[in-house]
Design a protein around this motif. Sequence first.
Motif, PDB file in Angstrom:
ATOM      1  N   ARG A  26       7.272 -11.812   4.384  1.00 13.97           N
ATOM      2  CA  ARG A  26       6.683 -11.487   3.088  1.00 13.97           C
ATOM      3  C   ARG A  26       6.768  -9.994   2.801  1.00 13.97           C
ATOM      4  NH1 ARG A  26       1.144 -14.345   4.340  1.00 13.97           N
ATOM      5  NH2 ARG A  26       0.358 -13.108   2.576  1.00 13.97           N
ATOM      6  N   VAL A  27       6.544  -9.183   3.818  1.00 16.37           N
ATOM      7  CA  VAL A  27       6.690  -7.733   3.653  1.00 16.37           C
ATOM      8  C   VAL A  27       8.147  -7.392   3.327  1.00 16.37           C
ATOM      9  CG1 VAL A  27       6.568  -5.501   4.827  1.00 16.37           C
ATOM     10  CG2 VAL A  27       4.735  -7.185   5.149  1.00 16.37           C
ATOM     11  N   GLY A  28       9.075  -8.078   4.003  1.00 15.95           N
ATOM     12  CA  GLY A  28      10.493  -7.870   3.709  1.00 15.95           C
ATOM     13  C   GLY A  28      10.836  -8.230   2.279  1.00 15.95           C
ATOM     14  N   VAL A  29      10.265  -9.321   1.779  1.00 16.21           N
ATOM     15  CA  VAL A  29      10.470  -9.727   0.389  1.00 16.21           C
ATOM     16  C   VAL A  29       9.943  -8.662  -0.562  1.00 16.21           C
ATOM     17  CG1 VAL A  29       9.678 -11.351  -1.392  1.00 16.21           C
ATOM     18  CG2 VAL A  29      10.549 -12.206   0.793  1.00 16.21           C
ATOM     19  N   ASP A  30       8.788  -8.092  -0.251  1.00 10.82           N
ATOM     20  CA  ASP A  30       8.217  -7.025  -1.085  1.00 10.82           C
ATOM     21  C   ASP A  30       9.187  -5.853  -1.221  1.00 10.82           C
ATOM     22  OD1 ASP A  30       5.882  -8.442  -1.489  1.00 10.82           O
ATOM     23  OD2 ASP A  30       4.775  -7.424   0.109  1.00 10.82           O
ATOM     24  N   VAL A  31       9.804  -5.471  -0.110  1.00  3.36           N
ATOM     25  CA  VAL A  31      10.719  -4.322  -0.112  1.00  3.36           C
ATOM     26  C   VAL A  31      12.022  -4.658  -0.825  1.00  3.36           C
ATOM     27  CG1 VAL A  31      12.070  -2.769   1.354  1.00  3.36           C
ATOM     28  CG2 VAL A  31       9.726  -3.367   2.002  1.00  3.36           C
ATOM     29  N   VAL A  32      12.595  -5.827  -0.532  1.00  7.16           N
ATOM     30  CA  VAL A  32      13.856  -6.231  -1.160  1.00  7.16           C
ATOM     31  C   VAL A  32      13.695  -6.352  -2.677  1.00  7.16           C
ATOM     32  CG1 VAL A  32      15.513  -8.125  -1.388  1.00  7.16           C
ATOM     33  CG2 VAL A  32      14.782  -7.376   0.887  1.00  7.16           C
ATOM     34  N   SER A  33      12.611  -6.970  -3.122  1.00  7.65           N
ATOM     35  CA  SER A  33      12.358  -7.123  -4.558  1.00  7.65           C
ATOM     36  C   SER A  33      12.244  -5.766  -5.228  1.00  7.65           C
ATOM     37  CB  SER A  33      11.069  -7.923  -4.783  1.00  7.65           C
ATOM     38  OG  SER A  33      11.125  -9.172  -4.146  1.00  7.65           O
ATOM     39  N   ALA A  34      11.502  -4.863  -4.602  1.00  6.08           N
ATOM     40  CA  ALA A  34      11.270  -3.533  -5.169  1.00  6.08           C
ATOM     41  C   ALA A  34      12.567  -2.733  -5.255  1.00  6.08           C
ATOM     42  CB  ALA A  34      10.240  -2.786  -4.331  1.00  6.08           C
ATOM     43  N   CYS A  35      13.344  -2.731  -4.189  1.00  4.25           N
ATOM     44  CA  CYS A  35      14.579  -1.938  -4.157  1.00  4.25           C
ATOM     45  C   CYS A  35      15.627  -2.509  -5.107  1.00  4.25           C
ATOM     46  CB  CYS A  35      15.128  -1.872  -2.740  1.00  4.25           C
ATOM     47  SG  CYS A  35      14.132  -0.858  -1.621  1.00  4.25           S
ATOM     48  N   ILE A  98       7.147  -1.225  -4.448  1.00  8.27           N
ATOM     49  CA  ILE A  98       6.742  -1.634  -3.100  1.00  8.27           C
ATOM     50  C   ILE A  98       5.220  -1.605  -2.978  1.00  8.27           C
ATOM     51  CG2 ILE A  98       6.709  -0.914  -0.667  1.00  8.27           C
ATOM     52  CD1 ILE A  98       9.646  -0.081  -1.028  1.00  8.27           C
ATOM     53  N   THR A  99       4.605  -0.575  -3.524  1.00  9.59           N
ATOM     54  CA  THR A  99       3.145  -0.472  -3.476  1.00  9.59           C
ATOM     55  C   THR A  99       2.489  -1.630  -4.216  1.00  9.59           C
ATOM     56  OG1 THR A  99       3.277   1.946  -3.366  1.00  9.59           O
ATOM     57  CG2 THR A  99       1.161   0.989  -4.019  1.00  9.59           C
ATOM     58  N   ALA A 100       2.965  -1.919  -5.434  1.00  7.06           N
ATOM     59  CA  ALA A 100       2.396  -3.020  -6.212  1.00  7.06           C
ATOM     60  C   ALA A 100       2.557  -4.346  -5.473  1.00  7.06           C
ATOM     61  CB  ALA A 100       3.069  -3.088  -7.581  1.00  7.06           C
ATOM     62  N   ASN A 101       3.740  -4.576  -4.905  1.00  6.96           N
ATOM     63  CA  ASN A 101       3.994  -5.817  -4.172  1.00  6.96           C
ATOM     64  C   ASN A 101       3.117  -5.915  -2.934  1.00  6.96           C
ATOM     65  OD1 ASN A 101       5.963  -6.394  -6.058  1.00  6.96           O
ATOM     66  ND2 ASN A 101       7.676  -5.823  -4.746  1.00  6.96           N
ATOM     67  N   SER A 102       2.960  -4.791  -2.254  1.00  5.32           N
ATOM     68  CA  SER A 102       2.171  -4.784  -1.020  1.00  5.32           C
ATOM     69  C   SER A 102       0.707  -5.109  -1.293  1.00  5.32           C
ATOM     70  CB  SER A 102       2.280  -3.418  -0.331  1.00  5.32           C
ATOM     71  OG  SER A 102       3.617  -3.149   0.041  1.00  5.32           O
ATOM     72  N   ILE A 103       0.191  -4.636  -2.425  1.00  9.30           N
ATOM     73  CA  ILE A 103      -1.190  -4.959  -2.784  1.00  9.30           C
ATOM     74  C   ILE A 103      -1.339  -6.467  -2.964  1.00  9.30           C
ATOM     75  CG2 ILE A 103      -2.938  -4.744  -4.591  1.00  9.30           C
ATOM     76  CD1 ILE A 103      -2.759  -2.330  -2.782  1.00  9.30           C
ATOM     77  N   ASP A 104      -0.356  -7.098  -3.603  1.00 10.42           N
ATOM     78  CA  ASP A 104      -0.408  -8.548  -3.779  1.00 10.42           C
ATOM     79  C   ASP A 104      -0.362  -9.268  -2.432  1.00 10.42           C
ATOM     80  OD1 ASP A 104      -0.542  -8.395  -6.540  1.00 10.42           O
ATOM     81  OD2 ASP A 104       1.632  -8.464  -6.793  1.00 10.42           O
ATOM     82  N   THR A 105       0.476  -8.780  -1.528  1.00 14.09           N
ATOM     83  CA  THR A 105       0.578  -9.407  -0.212  1.00 14.09           C
ATOM     84  C   THR A 105      -0.701  -9.215   0.592  1.00 14.09           C
ATOM     85  OG1 THR A 105       2.989  -9.228  -0.097  1.00 14.09           O
ATOM     86  CG2 THR A 105       1.810  -9.331   2.003  1.00 14.09           C
ATOM     87  N   VAL A 106      -1.262  -8.029   0.539  1.00 12.47           N
ATOM     88  CA  VAL A 106      -2.528  -7.773   1.240  1.00 12.47           C
ATOM     89  C   VAL A 106      -3.623  -8.668   0.673  1.00 12.47           C
ATOM     90  CG1 VAL A 106      -4.362  -6.073   1.604  1.00 12.47           C
ATOM     91  CG2 VAL A 106      -1.972  -5.419   1.938  1.00 12.47           C
ATOM     92  N   ASN A 107      -3.671  -8.777  -0.661  1.00  9.81           N
ATOM     93  CA  ASN A 107      -4.699  -9.593  -1.298  1.00  9.81           C
ATOM     94  C   ASN A 107      -4.574 -11.068  -0.899  1.00  9.81           C
ATOM     95  OD1 ASN A 107      -6.819 -10.070  -3.483  1.00  9.81           O
ATOM     96  ND2 ASN A 107      -5.140 -11.310  -4.271  1.00  9.81           N
ATOM     97  N   SER A 108      -3.344 -11.595  -0.924  1.00 10.28           N
ATOM     98  CA  SER A 108      -3.158 -13.002  -0.567  1.00 10.28           C
ATOM     99  C   SER A 108      -3.454 -13.243   0.905  1.00 10.28           C
ATOM    100  CB  SER A 108      -1.728 -13.453  -0.886  1.00 10.28           C
ATOM    101  OG  SER A 108      -0.781 -12.790  -0.070  1.00 10.28           O
ATOM    102  N   THR A 109      -3.246 -12.206   1.727  1.00 14.04           N
ATOM    103  CA  THR A 109      -3.500 -12.340   3.163  1.00 14.04           C
ATOM    104  C   THR A 109      -4.990 -12.363   3.466  1.00 14.04           C
ATOM    105  OG1 THR A 109      -1.420 -11.237   3.727  1.00 14.04           O
ATOM    106  CG2 THR A 109      -3.112 -11.308   5.439  1.00 14.04           C
TER     107      THR A 109
END
Length: 282
Positions: A26-35, A98-109
């Motif tokens: 999921r973290v990898g997806v956050d980075v790939v989507s952002a880049c 990446i920051t926006a995506n990471s917040i979503d991942t942290v929240n869902s976790t």
Amino acid sequence: MAVAAPDASKDSTMGKTWNTNKLGLRVGVDVVSACSAAALVAPIITAIDKGIMENASGRNTLGQSLKSSAMEILTKPTAFFGRRAFFLIFTVYSGTYITANSIDTVNSTISNKPIHTTTAGASKFFATSGSNIGLGLYKDSQFTKMFGSASSAGSRPVPLPTFALFTIRDCLTVFASFNLPTVLSPHFDARMSSEVKKYVGATSAAQFFAPAAVQLISTPLHLWGLDLYNRPGVSLPERFTRVSRDWLKSAFARMGRIVPAFGVGGVVNTKVRRNLMGKLES
């Protein structure tokens, strides 16, 4: 589509159940989507930012600067994409996404929600604002020096009032880009015809509209900050006249960069992330 049950792990100290299902991926997806989103929008944003800076400093007109950048992209792409200006823009937006995506991942976790869940709360605003403003201010300070007036370019530091104006500008843009679309989307959905919805969803429409509209307010702050650097010691009426003169065309130019940055880029980032997260859930 079958959705895998969350891989819930127990936090014994806090008494909470976390959704840690495929967290590394999921973290990898956050980075790939952002880049992916940043790489798509960075060329046009680089050209527009350079044009606005050169127009404000008098080094070039907005139109001529945009034309020069477009020709370089077409005829000398290696030179354009290898320049520091492009790298700075790519870093700003990949870091913000990446920051926006990471917040979503942290929240869902930590909330034990499905991994595709997104949020629009205060934590997302402050985190994305901090990332975008921090990276953006550094980028703007470098662009101001690189493309400022010939007499001052690179020769002196950017003044604190300029940084303050840039900060307020970026707060408005980030709020309109990451928080307002979620709020406006239901209103767009209620007012959009079914025919229009076939081509653009309410969420995408709000994602394009909000950050573009706020440029009418934030552009004068941007121009005032640039003028403080380019023309130190100028009287208040003179500065107001200069900002007023450049406001409308610069506002439309900034809409032209914001729509890719947080409209197209935001939509691409969101859709790529949603699709990849959906595959992880299946």
